[in-house]
Design a protein around this motif. Structure first.
Motif, PDB file in Angstrom:
ATOM      1  N   HIS A 472       0.829  -1.206   0.000  1.00  0.00           N
ATOM      2  CA  HIS A 472       0.000   0.000   0.000  1.00  0.00           C
ATOM      3  C   HIS A 472       0.864   1.257   0.000  1.00  0.00           C
ATOM      4  O   HIS A 472       1.947   1.272   0.602  1.00  0.00           O
ATOM      5  CB  HIS A 472      -0.916  -0.013   1.232  1.00  0.00           C
ATOM      6  N   PRO A 473       0.373   2.330  -0.663  1.00  0.00           N
ATOM      7  CA  PRO A 473       1.183   3.562  -0.721  1.00  0.00           C
ATOM      8  C   PRO A 473       1.643   4.069   0.650  1.00  0.00           C
ATOM      9  O   PRO A 473       2.713   4.661   0.756  1.00  0.00           O
ATOM     10  CB  PRO A 473       0.227   4.577  -1.367  1.00  0.00           C
ATOM     11  N   VAL A 474       0.850   3.827   1.698  1.00  0.00           N
ATOM     12  CA  VAL A 474       1.238   4.380   2.996  1.00  0.00           C
ATOM     13  C   VAL A 474       2.576   3.799   3.465  1.00  0.00           C
ATOM     14  O   VAL A 474       3.308   4.443   4.209  1.00  0.00           O
ATOM     15  CB  VAL A 474       0.114   4.154   4.038  1.00  0.00           C
ATOM     16  N   PHE A 475       2.904   2.596   2.987  1.00  0.00           N
ATOM     17  CA  PHE A 475       4.177   1.985   3.373  1.00  0.00           C
ATOM     18  C   PHE A 475       5.292   2.297   2.371  1.00  0.00           C
ATOM     19  O   PHE A 475       6.394   1.776   2.472  1.00  0.00           O
ATOM     20  CB  PHE A 475       4.017   0.474   3.523  1.00  0.00           C
ATOM     21  N   ASN A 476       4.954   3.108   1.390  1.00  0.00           N
ATOM     22  CA  ASN A 476       5.938   3.378   0.334  1.00  0.00           C
ATOM     23  C   ASN A 476       6.092   4.865   0.054  1.00  0.00           C
ATOM     24  O   ASN A 476       6.582   5.252  -0.999  1.00  0.00           O
ATOM     25  CB  ASN A 476       5.533   2.627  -0.940  1.00  0.00           C
ATOM     26  N   SER A 477       5.674   5.698   0.971  1.00  0.00           N
ATOM     27  CA  SER A 477       5.669   7.135   0.706  1.00  0.00           C
ATOM     28  C   SER A 477       6.481   7.963   1.683  1.00  0.00           C
ATOM     29  O   SER A 477       6.802   9.102   1.392  1.00  0.00           O
ATOM     30  CB  SER A 477       4.228   7.655   0.744  1.00  0.00           C
ATOM     31  N   TYR A 478       6.769   7.433   2.852  1.00  0.00           N
ATOM     32  CA  TYR A 478       7.331   8.289   3.910  1.00  0.00           C
ATOM     33  C   TYR A 478       8.681   7.758   4.369  1.00  0.00           C
ATOM     34  O   TYR A 478       8.875   7.450   5.540  1.00  0.00           O
ATOM     35  CB  TYR A 478       6.347   8.385   5.077  1.00  0.00           C
ATOM     36  N   HIS A 479       9.621   7.658   3.465  1.00  0.00           N
ATOM     37  CA  HIS A 479      10.903   7.044   3.817  1.00  0.00           C
ATOM     38  C   HIS A 479      12.002   8.050   4.124  1.00  0.00           C
ATOM     39  O   HIS A 479      13.091   7.660   4.523  1.00  0.00           O
ATOM     40  CB  HIS A 479      11.340   6.063   2.740  1.00  0.00           C
ATOM     41  N   THR A 480      11.735   9.331   3.916  1.00  0.00           N
ATOM     42  CA  THR A 480      12.700  10.324   4.398  1.00  0.00           C
ATOM     43  C   THR A 480      12.176  10.856   5.724  1.00  0.00           C
ATOM     44  O   THR A 480      10.977  10.791   5.999  1.00  0.00           O
ATOM     45  CB  THR A 480      12.862  11.506   3.423  1.00  0.00           C
ATOM     46  N   GLU A 481      13.087  11.407   6.516  1.00  0.00           N
ATOM     47  CA  GLU A 481      12.651  11.892   7.832  1.00  0.00           C
ATOM     48  C   GLU A 481      11.684  13.061   7.705  1.00  0.00           C
ATOM     49  O   GLU A 481      10.722  13.163   8.462  1.00  0.00           O
ATOM     50  CB  GLU A 481      13.844  12.267   8.717  1.00  0.00           C
ATOM     51  N   SER A 482      11.928  13.953   6.756  1.00  0.00           N
ATOM     52  CA  SER A 482      11.011  15.086   6.586  1.00  0.00           C
ATOM     53  C   SER A 482       9.605  14.591   6.297  1.00  0.00           C
ATOM     54  O   SER A 482       8.622  15.045   6.889  1.00  0.00           O
ATOM     55  CB  SER A 482      11.469  15.998   5.445  1.00  0.00           C
ATOM     56  N   LYS A 483       9.508  13.644   5.367  1.00  0.00           N
ATOM     57  CA  LYS A 483       8.179  13.142   5.017  1.00  0.00           C
ATOM     58  C   LYS A 483       7.521  12.435   6.193  1.00  0.00           C
ATOM     59  O   LYS A 483       6.325  12.614   6.442  1.00  0.00           O
ATOM     60  CB  LYS A 483       8.288  12.161   3.842  1.00  0.00           C
ATOM     61  N   MET A 484       8.305  11.634   6.911  1.00  0.00           N
ATOM     62  CA  MET A 484       7.731  10.899   8.040  1.00  0.00           C
ATOM     63  C   MET A 484       7.299  11.867   9.140  1.00  0.00           C
ATOM     64  O   MET A 484       6.193  11.768   9.676  1.00  0.00           O
ATOM     65  CB  MET A 484       8.754   9.880   8.559  1.00  0.00           C
ATOM     66  N   MET A 485       8.155  12.827   9.437  1.00  0.00           N
ATOM     67  CA  MET A 485       7.819  13.817  10.474  1.00  0.00           C
ATOM     68  C   MET A 485       6.511  14.524  10.120  1.00  0.00           C
ATOM     69  O   MET A 485       5.632  14.705  10.962  1.00  0.00           O
ATOM     70  CB  MET A 485       8.966  14.818  10.587  1.00  0.00           C
TER      71      MET A 485
END
Ligand SMILES: *Cc1c(COP(=O)(O)O)cnc(C)c1O
Length: 955
Positions: A472-485
């Protein structure tokens, strides 16, 4: 003034009203002093004569300094014990933005879904992750621990089978299931007449008496075995297959769901949640679609709001014990939401490749270690393994290895005739070297580690995972710290927490969760201990347990305490089991009737049934008190078989019943014990006590009265305190010495439950001290009576004490407005005013129960009262015909920013009335619900409980 005292005593940080506010509030209430108000509230007959035996208060600074010296008594060894608890790396972005962030940890359980979309999405991610990893379509939003989850599966499949067979009561359990899980299964099985049979899988006999089997994959000794043929045989005989498993291993192994398992359970701890000497962490439970209406605990599901927008909420809530009561199959209420959210975020941050890489690294490190140990002449027993090696040794070598390992600051697991080593993602080359050195030393060999050259996976080809996961996109979209934060913050912003406003939840006591109480939970000396290390490495924890047990005994007036239960409901269950054991020890095995007032919380009857008791309901009178005549009649009728009364005090109606001592004495006369549900202890501490009123045992919801945050639906802790008659029966543990001499089997997987969060309650007592703990109770009562005084006249307050006072909470009756609005309308409208609704329709349908707690100051209480009074005017507007009876500010609440800013405005009232009905909202207090009112029925008809493929996830 002693110049050595700190000016900022914690009591003034914790308690809301200051001295001037106190006087004003007393004037509004019409009481001459706080002491007078308490006298009018708590019956004299039950008031404590002496002050609690608690230490003097420490300032926050002094407390943290002292805690450092206690922390230093814990020794953080490198630990490779495994058995369901592993070293893990909590990504700092998750630690800082969730674990240590009150915006997340002070949230309530997401009953008010419109202001909880953030955590609901995070929990849906968790469910999706569990479903993907296990290969089963349905997963719940967490359970208390792996052992409990396995026991829930056992109970669920027993229930399923009992509809077809009256004789199938055997649950066959592999002897390679973790010992603490087996211990818990025995506890749960006994009262339900389930027979737990523990054997090597090779000796399983699947006959018609067997309803289910339990396997561990990889096995407890680390071996990876193929259970496909066994599963097929079980299914041919209609025997359900439950598998305890490990999410990280399932990144490399064929998931049990793909080889036929009916349920997969386990602990998600190693997805970034510290071990914490036993917890808290989130257990998971996944199953097949056909069991979706039987699955224990909460499930998050997808639905729509009344504008057709996708919205999440807890699904199938009618199955919860609140509604099902004695027909409920599980008593689970508080679970492990915060930790499930962390585990889900760990998966989102690492993604499928990251998770696979971590699993491969762990497996590769294990292979390297195996090679090196073999080179040293050790024999490794497991042909196939993931992260665990089983080194066969004679007793002498085992002892020598243990001695050398301890000297090197290393813990292994030592089953009979072996040394077991489990590796994890925290293992560095230097750690491997240190392990190899221990084994070389015992053989008197030089250390020549070879740390390269990983061969093919040591997993049978047929069991190597081929299917994809976390697609699912939610597991493939936030792999940088900025995006995750930013993702974490975006979700946090959708959720109302104590960082926004008071959460006045009757019975749930949402008080301050102070930063100084919370901070030490992350200290490595507390966070990184494995629950099964030798206890002499946990001196700091043991000191805290001993002192906290003494404090809780002081507060309850009891003699002994068990810190094991992981929630209030588990405390109820544990307490009732001690009563059961007591009767059995006295030869009274027939005593199995539990009297429970009709006003009791739903967990009470659910726990009683789990403890093998028959529930007899006692009625309540018009004032909300126990109907003593009915109680007497039932105590007499069931006298010979009476086991216990379960009573909440002050009652769930928020009243100190004056006849409570008489009630308890009556039960004792008939040979029963009194269980007191301690959820309302915030009205008792320092003023009266469970022992004083005549109870024998109670649980304490540390996540209510003793300042552990609710975490959006867990963690919690529900220790029990007992008098001397029940002390011998306090729960033991399979691997660590604890509990009474005739103790019952364990009720939690870890010996002291979610040990690390006990620090919070410990800090609460140390920093408030004898004076502050009692003052908290007094101010909780003050605040409730202040709200009562301000709302009275405009709303009817149900059930007050004999002198017209309420305890620490009050119930407002909304039924008089039934023709115009529902209680739910008021709850949803409060969101537009920036508030979380009080407890809705418990214990009385059509009412709200308000509990402000001591931590709220007068201005916050005033804002809440203004909102309530303004809503009253809005109700009048509908009643008089001024407002549209079908479409008004209440019926359309909550109003989202999308709606209020849209070009189209379909309503007869103004946008301002919708979103800014009072001036304070323009002064920074506005909170925007992210969706409109949610259609629950739609979601239950179309149950979806994994992430749907929706554009909303696109970056
Ligand atoms: C909260 C509560 C419980 C259950 O406690 P959990 O920790 O959620 O299991 C039981 N009884 C009452 C009255 C409560 O308010």
């Amino acid at each position: 003034m002693n110049t050595m005292t700190f000016h900022d005593q914690f009591i003034h940080r914790h308690i809301g009203p200051n001295a001037a506010e106190l006087q004003e509030m007393l004037a509004v209430i019409g009481a001459s002093s706080l002491e007078k108000l308490i006298e009018e509230t708590v019956p004299a007959a039950i008031r404590l004569k002496a002050e609690l035996e608690l230490p003097q208060a420490l300032s926050e600074f002094e407390y943290l300094r002292e805690l450092e010296t206690i922390a230093a008594k814990n020794q953080v060894f490198r630990t490779y014990i495994g058995l369901g608890y592993y070293g893990t790396i909590t990504p700092s972005v998750i630690s800082r933005n969730i674990f240590q962030n009150p915006g997340w940890y002070t949230q309530y359980t997401p009953y008010q879904a419109e202001i909880a979309q953030g955590r609901l999405e995070a929990l849906l991610n968790f469910q999706t992750m569990v479903s993907d990893m296990t290969g089963l379509p349905i997963a719940n939003a967490s359970l208390l621990d792996e052992g409990t989850a396995a026991a829930e599966a056992m109970a669920m499949f027993h229930g399923v089978k009992s509809k077809k067979s009256k004789t199938a009561h055997t649950f066959l359990v592999s002897d390679q299931v973790f010992p603490q899980t087996i211990d818990l299964l025995i506890t749960r099985a006994q009262p339900l007449d389930i027979k737990v049979v523990v054997k090597p899988v090779a000796d399983f006999v699947l006959d018609e008496n067997c309803f289910g089997i339990l396997l561990q994959y990889p096995a407890g000794n680390g071996a990876v075995e193929d259970y496909r043929a066994l599963t097929e045989e079980a299914h041919a005989k209609e025997i359900a297959v439950t598998v305890c498993s490990d999410l990280l291993a399932l990144a490399l192994l064929t998931p049990p769901g793909e080889w036929g398992a009916d349920a997969v359970v386990g602990n998600s701890q190693r997805f970034g949640v510290p071990m914490g000497y036993g917890g808290p962490h989130a257990a998971f439970f996944a199953t097949k679609d056909e069991y979706k209406r039987l699955i224990p605990g909460r499930i998050i599901g997808v639905s729509v709001d009344n504008h057709g927008k996708r919205a999440l909420r807890m699904a199938l809530q009618t199955r919860e014990q609140h509604i099902r009561r004695e027909k409920a199959t599980s008593n689970i209420c508080t679970a492990q939401a915060l930790l499930a959210i962390m585990a889900g975020m760990y998966a989102a941050y690492h993604g499928p490749q990251g998770i696979k890489a971590i699993a491969q690294r762990v497996h590769g490190t294990t292979q390297i270690l195996a090679k090196n140990l073999q080179a040293l002449g050790y024999s490794q027993k497991n042909q196939h393994y993931f992260d665990t090696l089983l080194i066969e040794t004679d007793a002498k070598t085992q002892q020598a290895i243990q001695t050398a390992a301890l000297a090197a600051g290393i813990n292994f697991h030592y089953p009979a005739g072996a040394v077991q080593i489990t590796l994890d993602e925290t293992v560095l080359a230097s750690d491997l070297n240190a392990i190899i050195e221990v084994f070389a030393k015992v053989k008197n060999q030089p250390v020549q580690p070879s740390l390269t050259g990983v061969a093919a996976p040591q997993i049978p080809v047929a069991l190597q995972r081929e299917s994809e996961f976390l697609t699912h996109p939610v597991f493939n979209s936030y792999h940088t710290e900025s995006k995750m934060m930013r993702y974490i913050k975006r979700l946090e912003n959708r959720d109302l927490s104590l960082t926004h406003s008071m959460i006045p939840l009757g019975s749930c006591t949402m008080k301050l969760n102070a930063a100084s109480e919370l901070m030490p939970v992350s200290w490595p000396a507390f966070a990184n201990l494995h629950p099964f290390i030798p206890t002499n490495q946990a001196g700091g924890y043991l000191q805290i347990f001993e002192e906290l047990e003494a404090y809780l005994c002081a507060c309850t007036g009891f003699d002994a305490c068990s810190l094991q239960p992981n929630s209030g409901a588990q405390g109820e269950y544990a307490g009732l089991l001690t009563i059961r054991a007591y009767h059995e020890a006295n030869g009274n095995t027939h005593r199995n009737v539990a009297l429970i007032p009709s006003s009791a919380h739903g967990t009470n009857p659910a726990s009683a049934v789990m403890a093998g008791m028959e529930v007899v309901v006692v009625s309540c009178d018009e004032q909300g008190n126990i109907d003593v005549d009915d109680l007497r009649a039932k105590a007499e009728k069931y006298s010979a078989n009476l086991s216990a009364l379960m009573v909440t005090y002050p009652s769930t109606h928020g009243v100190f019943e004056t006849r409570i001592k008489e009630i308890c004495a009556l039960i004792h006369e008939h040979g029963g014990k009194v269980y007191m549900d301690g959820a309302n202890m915030n009205a008792q501490v320092g003023l009266t006590s469970p022992a004083e009123i005549g109870a024998d045992v109670c649980h304490l919801n540390l996540h209510k009265t003793f300042a552990i945050p609710h975490g959006g639906g867990g963690p919690g802790m529900g220790p029990i305190c007992v008098n001397n008659s029940l002390k011998p029966f306090l729960p033991k543990h399979a691997l660590v010495a604890t509990g009474g001499d005739k103790g019952i089997h364990a009720v939690s997987a870890a010996p002291w439950g979610s040990a690390s969060i006990l620090l919070i309650s410990y800090g609460y007592v140390r920093m408030l001290g004898q004076v502050g703990v009692k003052a908290s109770t007094e101010y909780a009562i003050l605040n409730a009576n202040y709200i009562k005084a301000r709302l009275e006249g405009q709303y009817e307050v149900l059930y007050t004490g004999e002198k017209g006072r309420s305890a620490h909470e009050l119930i407002i009756d909304l039924r008089p407005f039934k023709a115009v609005i529902s209680a739910e309308d008021v709850a949803k409208r409060l969101m537009d005013y920036g508030f979380h609704a009080p407890t809705l329709s418990f214990p009385v349908a059509g009412t709200i129960m308000i509990e402000p707690t001591e931590s709220e100051s007068q201005d916050e209480l005033d804002r809440f009262c203004e909102a309530m009074l303004q809503i009253r005017l809005e109700i009048d507007g509908i009643a008089t015909g001024e407002a549209d009876p079908k479409s008004n500010v209440l019926s359309n609440a909550p109003h989202t920013a999308d709606l209020v800013t849209a070009d189209e405005w379909p309503y007869s009232y103004s946008r301002e009335k919708a979103a800014y009905p009072l001036p304070y909202l323009r002064q920074g207090f506005k909170f925007w619900p992210s969706v409109s009112r949610i259609d629950n029925a739609y979601g239950d008809r179309n149950l979806i409980c994994t992430c749907p493929p929706v554009e909303a996830y696109a970056e």
